[in-house]
Design an enzyme around this catalytic site. Sequence first.
Site, PDB file in Angstrom:
ATOM      1  N   SER A 119       8.331  12.303   7.985  1.00  0.00           N
ATOM      2  CA  SER A 119       7.517  11.193   7.487  1.00  0.00           C
ATOM      3  C   SER A 119       6.330  10.801   8.341  1.00  0.00           C
ATOM      4  O   SER A 119       5.508   9.994   7.925  1.00  0.00           O
ATOM      5  CB  SER A 119       8.413   9.964   7.259  1.00  0.00           C
ATOM      6  OG  SER A 119       9.306  10.210   6.201  1.00  0.00           O
TER       7      SER A 119
ATOM      8  N   LYS B 296       4.120   0.710  10.487  1.00  0.00           N
ATOM      9  CA  LYS B 296       4.803   0.863   9.205  1.00  0.00           C
ATOM     10  C   LYS B 296       5.665  -0.366   8.931  1.00  0.00           C
ATOM     11  O   LYS B 296       6.250  -0.945   9.857  1.00  0.00           O
ATOM     12  CB  LYS B 296       5.657   2.128   9.288  1.00  0.00           C
ATOM     13  CG  LYS B 296       6.351   2.588   8.038  1.00  0.00           C
ATOM     14  CD  LYS B 296       7.040   3.921   8.355  1.00  0.00           C
ATOM     15  CE  LYS B 296       7.736   4.538   7.161  1.00  0.00           C
ATOM     16  NZ  LYS B 296       8.287   5.886   7.502  1.00  0.00           N
TER      17      LYS B 296
ATOM     18  N   SER C 126       6.868   9.391   4.489  1.00  0.00           N
ATOM     19  CA  SER C 126       6.835   8.036   3.968  1.00  0.00           C
ATOM     20  C   SER C 126       5.895   7.106   4.745  1.00  0.00           C
ATOM     21  O   SER C 126       5.655   5.972   4.330  1.00  0.00           O
ATOM     22  CB  SER C 126       8.250   7.448   3.995  1.00  0.00           C
ATOM     23  OG  SER C 126       8.751   7.362   5.330  1.00  0.00           O
TER      24      SER C 126
END
Length: 376
Positions: free
Chosen positions: A127, A28, A105
């Site tokens: 997330s 990420k 996310s």
Amino acid sequence: MNEIYRNEKVEMAPLKEGRLSGYTFAVKDVFAVEGEKNSAGNPDWLVTHEANTFTAPVIEHLLLNGATLKGLTHTDELMYSLNGENIHYGTPPNLLHPDHIPGGSSSGSASAAAERDFTLGTDTGGSVRVPSSYCGLYGIRPTHNAISMKGVIPLAPSFDTVGWMSKSSRILKEVGDVLLHDEIIEFTNITIDLQGWNFLQPEDRHYLEAAINKLEVETKEITGPLEEWATLFRTIQGIEIWKVHGEWIRSVKPTFAPSIEKRFQWASTLDAGMYDELKLKQLAIQEYLQKQIGEKGLLVIPTTPSIAPKKKATSEEVEDVRTKTMQLTCIAGLSGFPQVTVPIMRADGLALGLSFIATRGRDRALLHFVDQYFGS
């Protein structure tokens, strides 16, 4: 525009041969990679921050065990969403159906799991768990503080964790065996939480019940008032978020998606003077759940209340799903306990998530349990 990767060209070779040799992973776009800049899902963050001077230790640990890093993946803006949609960089595709959101996310990392052996994300309020559930992946939110967050952009530090996702339960377990060092035990009691399962539609509940019929389980109400717990989680999280990011937001005035901006505005109104009192309430919940689940127990809940919502769902529909989802994800969030989500496929090709929560420091035992009973 690449809707999965913010920078697909980022690559780091293994530092040694090891257990993860031959595996590739993506991370990420909040993890520090030496010489690279992070966007945290927002172009204003990208231009107002310098390139990293070091690589996050969790990445180095994986490289030292033979894995190869390939790519920085997109995230929701400053990790403050569970949808996975980004107005600046696009929406990473749901692995199972293009008409549905991927979940956030860590949405880019979930999408990248189609072409990487595993991917790293962060999980504060769900997330990693939510996109894993929506995209048909195995995913883990480990015990809070079990893995260093050094070199990872924070959201709410007392809830932030490094998590990972994979199509394979075996690989999910192998990554855990490299990153974690807790003892592997046998679980002796498994409990379905009545309250959590009540969020499901009857048909979806049938899928999850069928999935666990191989286990000896009991059903009872373990969790407390989940609506209150979710409010407590959101409030503590919001206070921490504004403490971490408020000054940058005030000075830079970044452009956010309306829904993200609304959340930051709400966070800015919270009374930080209530923080210590709220944390005491959280501690009471931790102690309660420790006693209820037990050292060798597992709590079984749906990861999310439904399949992934459609991209064109109304804001009211999306908010309803978010509210229910937070009532499920706050259990591990408030307790700091490890949670692993298992993909359960429906007949229409979409996925539900079945989650197992153990008490603190039972991460590897949980991963080995999931691989044994729900392995792929």
